[in-house]
Design a protein around this motif. Structure first.
Motif, PDB file in Angstrom:
ATOM      1  N   ASP A 140       8.346  -6.803 -13.844  1.00  0.00           N
ATOM      2  CA  ASP A 140       7.056  -7.366 -14.228  1.00  0.00           C
ATOM      3  C   ASP A 140       6.172  -7.432 -12.988  1.00  0.00           C
ATOM      4  O   ASP A 140       6.422  -8.244 -12.099  1.00  0.00           O
ATOM      5  N   VAL A 141       5.163  -6.576 -12.912  1.00  0.00           N
ATOM      6  CA  VAL A 141       4.288  -6.535 -11.734  1.00  0.00           C
ATOM      7  C   VAL A 141       2.852  -6.847 -12.130  1.00  0.00           C
ATOM      8  O   VAL A 141       2.458  -6.690 -13.284  1.00  0.00           O
ATOM      9  N   ASP A 142       2.082  -7.301 -11.160  1.00  0.00           N
ATOM     10  CA  ASP A 142       0.643  -7.493 -11.322  1.00  0.00           C
ATOM     11  C   ASP A 142      -0.027  -6.217 -10.831  1.00  0.00           C
ATOM     12  O   ASP A 142      -0.137  -5.996  -9.616  1.00  0.00           O
ATOM     13  N   LEU A 143      -0.458  -5.384 -11.744  1.00  0.00           N
ATOM     14  CA  LEU A 143      -1.119  -4.122 -11.403  1.00  0.00           C
ATOM     15  C   LEU A 143      -2.556  -4.410 -11.004  1.00  0.00           C
ATOM     16  O   LEU A 143      -3.303  -5.049 -11.734  1.00  0.00           O
ATOM     17  N   LEU A 144      -2.948  -3.938  -9.820  1.00  0.00           N
ATOM     18  CA  LEU A 144      -4.286  -4.190  -9.296  1.00  0.00           C
ATOM     19  C   LEU A 144      -5.163  -2.952  -9.312  1.00  0.00           C
ATOM     20  O   LEU A 144      -6.367  -3.035  -9.530  1.00  0.00           O
ATOM     21  N   GLU A 145      -4.545  -1.788  -9.046  1.00  0.00           N
ATOM     22  CA  GLU A 145      -5.326  -0.547  -8.980  1.00  0.00           C
ATOM     23  C   GLU A 145      -4.412   0.654  -9.061  1.00  0.00           C
ATOM     24  O   GLU A 145      -3.224   0.568  -8.796  1.00  0.00           O
ATOM     25  N   ILE A 146      -5.014   1.782  -9.457  1.00  0.00           N
ATOM     26  CA  ILE A 146      -4.371   3.076  -9.279  1.00  0.00           C
ATOM     27  C   ILE A 146      -5.286   3.875  -8.367  1.00  0.00           C
ATOM     28  O   ILE A 146      -6.489   3.606  -8.304  1.00  0.00           O
ATOM     29  N   SER A 147      -4.729   4.819  -7.648  1.00  0.00           N
ATOM     30  CA  SER A 147      -5.521   5.629  -6.717  1.00  0.00           C
ATOM     31  C   SER A 147      -5.171   7.097  -6.845  1.00  0.00           C
ATOM     32  O   SER A 147      -4.001   7.458  -6.978  1.00  0.00           O
ATOM     33  N   ILE A 148      -6.200   7.915  -6.775  1.00  0.00           N
ATOM     34  CA  ILE A 148      -6.018   9.351  -6.630  1.00  0.00           C
ATOM     35  C   ILE A 148      -5.903   9.593  -5.130  1.00  0.00           C
ATOM     36  O   ILE A 148      -6.761   9.171  -4.360  1.00  0.00           O
ATOM     37  N   ILE A 149      -4.830  10.259  -4.716  1.00  0.00           N
ATOM     38  CA  ILE A 149      -4.525  10.429  -3.293  1.00  0.00           C
ATOM     39  C   ILE A 149      -4.913  11.834  -2.844  1.00  0.00           C
ATOM     40  O   ILE A 149      -4.499  12.824  -3.443  1.00  0.00           O
ATOM     41  N   SER A 150      -5.709  11.886  -1.782  1.00  0.00           N
ATOM     42  CA  SER A 150      -6.164  13.178  -1.253  1.00  0.00           C
ATOM     43  C   SER A 150      -5.059  13.935  -0.549  1.00  0.00           C
ATOM     44  O   SER A 150      -4.975  15.153  -0.648  1.00  0.00           O
ATOM     45  N   SER A 151      -4.246  13.219   0.200  1.00  0.00           N
ATOM     46  CA  SER A 151      -3.214  13.886   0.995  1.00  0.00           C
ATOM     47  C   SER A 151      -1.961  14.075   0.144  1.00  0.00           C
ATOM     48  O   SER A 151      -2.046  14.488  -0.990  1.00  0.00           O
ATOM     49  N   PHE A 152      -0.819  13.755   0.677  1.00  0.00           N
ATOM     50  CA  PHE A 152       0.428  13.970  -0.040  1.00  0.00           C
ATOM     51  C   PHE A 152       1.220  12.675  -0.094  1.00  0.00           C
ATOM     52  O   PHE A 152       1.075  11.828   0.773  1.00  0.00           O
ATOM     53  N   PRO A 153       2.045  12.517  -1.125  1.00  0.00           N
ATOM     54  CA  PRO A 153       2.893  11.331  -1.192  1.00  0.00           C
ATOM     55  C   PRO A 153       3.812  11.252   0.023  1.00  0.00           C
ATOM     56  O   PRO A 153       4.174  12.268   0.606  1.00  0.00           O
ATOM     57  N   ALA A 154       4.182  10.038   0.368  1.00  0.00           N
ATOM     58  CA  ALA A 154       5.009   9.824   1.551  1.00  0.00           C
ATOM     59  C   ALA A 154       6.345  10.557   1.468  1.00  0.00           C
ATOM     60  O   ALA A 154       6.823  11.073   2.466  1.00  0.00           O
ATOM     61  N   TYR A 155       6.957  10.607   0.306  1.00  0.00           N
ATOM     62  CA  TYR A 155       8.232  11.293   0.126  1.00  0.00           C
ATOM     63  C   TYR A 155       8.041  12.362  -0.944  1.00  0.00           C
ATOM     64  O   TYR A 155       8.233  12.112  -2.130  1.00  0.00           O
ATOM     65  N   ALA A 156       7.691  13.550  -0.538  1.00  0.00           N
ATOM     66  CA  ALA A 156       7.365  14.618  -1.484  1.00  0.00           C
ATOM     67  C   ALA A 156       8.553  15.040  -2.337  1.00  0.00           C
ATOM     68  O   ALA A 156       8.374  15.574  -3.417  1.00  0.00           O
ATOM     69  N   GLN A 157       9.796  14.774  -1.892  1.00  0.00           N
ATOM     70  CA  GLN A 157      10.960  15.215  -2.651  1.00  0.00           C
ATOM     71  C   GLN A 157      11.291  14.284  -3.813  1.00  0.00           C
ATOM     72  O   GLN A 157      12.170  14.581  -4.597  1.00  0.00           O
ATOM     73  N   THR A 158      10.584  13.164  -3.944  1.00  0.00           N
ATOM     74  CA  THR A 158      10.845  12.244  -5.048  1.00  0.00           C
ATOM     75  C   THR A 158       9.646  12.190  -5.981  1.00  0.00           C
ATOM     76  O   THR A 158       8.596  12.754  -5.696  1.00  0.00           O
ATOM     77  N   VAL A 159       9.829  11.506  -7.103  1.00  0.00           N
ATOM     78  CA  VAL A 159       8.758  11.412  -8.091  1.00  0.00           C
ATOM     79  C   VAL A 159       7.871  10.210  -7.817  1.00  0.00           C
ATOM     80  O   VAL A 159       6.667  10.300  -7.863  1.00  0.00           O
ATOM     81  N   VAL A 160       8.456   9.075  -7.520  1.00  0.00           N
ATOM     82  CA  VAL A 160       7.698   7.885  -7.151  1.00  0.00           C
ATOM     83  C   VAL A 160       7.989   7.621  -5.689  1.00  0.00           C
ATOM     84  O   VAL A 160       9.142   7.587  -5.281  1.00  0.00           O
ATOM     85  N   ASN A 161       6.933   7.465  -4.898  1.00  0.00           N
ATOM     86  CA  ASN A 161       7.117   7.386  -3.461  1.00  0.00           C
ATOM     87  C   ASN A 161       6.487   6.143  -2.862  1.00  0.00           C
ATOM     88  O   ASN A 161       5.565   5.576  -3.433  1.00  0.00           O
ATOM     89  N   ALA A 162       6.979   5.742  -1.689  1.00  0.00           N
ATOM     90  CA  ALA A 162       6.450   4.572  -0.998  1.00  0.00           C
ATOM     91  C   ALA A 162       5.130   4.909  -0.333  1.00  0.00           C
ATOM     92  O   ALA A 162       4.992   5.940   0.292  1.00  0.00           O
ATOM     93  N   ARG A 163       4.194   4.028  -0.455  1.00  0.00           N
ATOM     94  CA  ARG A 163       2.959   4.074   0.327  1.00  0.00           C
ATOM     95  C   ARG A 163       3.015   2.938   1.325  1.00  0.00           C
ATOM     96  O   ARG A 163       2.752   3.097   2.472  1.00  0.00           O
TER      97      ARG A 163
END
Length: 191
Positions: A140-163
């Motif tokens: 259960d999280v408090d969602l504040l925003e979604i973002s379109i990212i210009s660069s690349f995800p921190a861990y490109a080999q996974t589907v959900v990555n840490a920012r």
């Protein structure tokens, strides 16, 4: 917004652009995928189905941003230019891109295939997460925003990555989280 507790996660590019309609569509989060957060010294995180349900039902205004920048608003739920919903796969979004310089640039990048992914910013209370050793489940999280990212995800080999992640509990985790946030660009300027 309390920037000390803000966390961000990103997803490999997983959206499609309907350029004639100025719409971006895709998933800002994927459920039930184990994702390493913070490398070997970190932990593994899994987002459970229903984690965004309360936030979405609350009617709170959730922003659509470019690169987590609160000065780069692309849409928002309050004006219905951003729609969000949970389905069996994850947190689905549809963003009506504005006819502004920022929006035009974003659509040009989408057309060229230059966008790196989608991310989301959230807060989680102790009751909204469950720890099992090094596995953290977000329930259960408090969602504040979604973002379109210009660069690349921190861990490109996974589907959900840490920012960035901050304030997960134990003092050593907090120290690591602060260092991680600093290397990820920090949370300066967030509302």
């Amino acid at each position: 917004m309390n920037a000390e507790r803000l966390e961000r996660r990103s997803v490999e590019i997983g959206f499609r652009a309907q350029l004639e309609e100025r719409v971006l569509h895709g998933y800002a989060a994927v459920f039930d995928t184990e994702t390493p957060i913070g490398g070997k010294a970190g932990f593994v995180e899994r987002i459970r189905r229903g984690a965004f349900k309360r936030s979405l039902a609350s009617g709170r205004d959730i922003l659509g941003l470019k690169d987590h920048d609160p000065a780069a608003v692309l849409g928002r739920t309050k004006s219905r230019t951003l729609t969000l919903r949970e389905d069996a796969h994850g947190l689905e979004f549809e963003l009506s891109v504005p006819a502004t310089t920022l929006g035009n640039d974003l659509l040009t990048m989408a057309r060229r295939g230059d966008l790196g992914g989608v991310s989301f910013g959230f807060r989680v209370e102790e009751a909204g997460q469950r720890w099992q050793g090094r596995l953290r489940e977000l329930i259960d999280v408090d969602l504040l925003e979604i973002s379109i990212i210009s660069s690349f995800p921190a861990y490109a080999q996974t589907v959900v990555n840490a920012r960035a992640a901050e304030a997960w509990g134990a003092p050593s985790r907090l120290i690591f989280a602060r260092r991680w946030l600093d290397t990820a660009g920090g949370a300066d300027g967030l509302p």
